[in-house]
Enzyme design. Sequence first.
Site, short mmCIF file in Angstrom:
data_model
loop_
_atom_site.label_atom_id
_atom_site.label_comp_id
_atom_site.label_asym_id
_atom_site.label_seq_id
_atom_site.Cartn_x
_atom_site.Cartn_y
_atom_site.Cartn_z
N ASP A 115 1.04 -1.28 0.26
CA ASP A 115 -0.24 -0.09 0.10
C ASP A 115 0.71 1.37 -0.17
O ASP A 115 1.85 1.37 0.02
CB ASP A 115 -0.86 0.30 1.47
N TYR A 182 7.88 -9.80 5.77
CA TYR A 182 8.29 -8.46 6.30
C TYR A 182 8.48 -8.68 7.51
O TYR A 182 8.97 -8.82 7.79
CB TYR A 182 6.57 -8.09 6.41
#
Length: 428
Positions: A115, A182
């Site tokens: 995002d 991540y």
Amino acid sequence: ESLLEMSKEELVDLVLRKEARKEEGKKKKKQQRPFEISKFRTANVALKYAYVGWQHHGLSIQKDAGNTVEEHLFRALQQLRLVAVKSGEASRKKDGRVRCGLEAETMYQRCGRTDVGVSALCQVSSLVMRVSSSDDPSALARLHIDFARKLNQVLPPSIRVYGSCFVPDGFSARFDCGTRTYKYFFLKESLDLDRMRAAAQHLLGEHDFRNFCKIDAANVLTFTRTILSISIDAVDDNDSLYAFTIHGQAFLWHQVRCMVAVLFLIGYGLEEPDVVRTLLDLEQVPSKPIYPYASEIPLVLWDCEFPGATFNYVPGVLERVRDELCSQWQDLILKAAVLRGMLGHITGLAQTKEQEGEDIVMEDNCGTVAFSFPTPPLAQHQYGYQKAPYVPLLLRPRGLSVEEMRKSMSSKKRKIYAGKVEAAREAF
């Protein structure tokens, strides 16, 4: 000398004739032939690249937003004639942005959608693109150099391709990715890392994470995901900068930021570690309590694993990318040093008594200024609970459940969802 002997009228006539010849030459100039990719050999290629998320409006091409990572990537591919280029409105909107239809034409797939503000060290995209017409292995080897080097020449400095490989037909960067990793960087401040580590253990394994994500009831069939490992480790020797490392098979929308947000609340002593286990129990908590996501800036897609795919890294390209990253890092260090100097000066003027929650008054030539330090800076920024009593997660208002969202969907969205369910059944 001949020009000096000419009269004014003759000179004017000479200039006009030369200008006329120039215009005639422009008209006769051949127009560039349209690029037809069907005349060239194509292959399915996987590109590995990194980007700085806070300089772009997300990864994916969007109809109503420019400056996305894929917007720049496709523009570079078109400029280098590696993918199809169409003229006029067929490929571009009035503002010059690339149309999303090009994704379908190239069988484009991305490993993980990030995002706005989220960065990536190891993003992978697969697509069909033009390659050499030669079958010579040495020519194919040189293509790896060309892909990274040439793309980086036309991409902005915040996006850098550094690896590539040929992949079989039907390969998908999204569905053939085995695992994703991540990292989320944060300052330790007053966080209790032991409590956070204990809470993080409840996230391991296969769970329904609908209370740890942004719900997309129309497009997501199941909210079950598997977390393979999660750790909290120091990044520097000063014991001030840490990072979550979260390794899993796949992730939901905003899942990492939701998990980190809850772990921060536990680290600040506002929630107990067992609240994670409770939120994973859908019988006790059938819908998500309302709480803000952790900031997107420290989040990085760190690694993607593709069994059977061997990426080619060219030393010259890696060195160039390393030097460019180093230059950007040094620039940010200098900017941070300026802010730190300002912070140190203002803190010295305030003569802080290091008593949390106490108003500190300083006398200066500009008058009396009050400084208040009720909570750690990160907690203030993330949650703003210094202005009101903290409300525990399990006592907060809750959003609609997934089932309630699907019932409230429009008839068109219900048909789309039903079609996806039917397709999933046929696949299994």
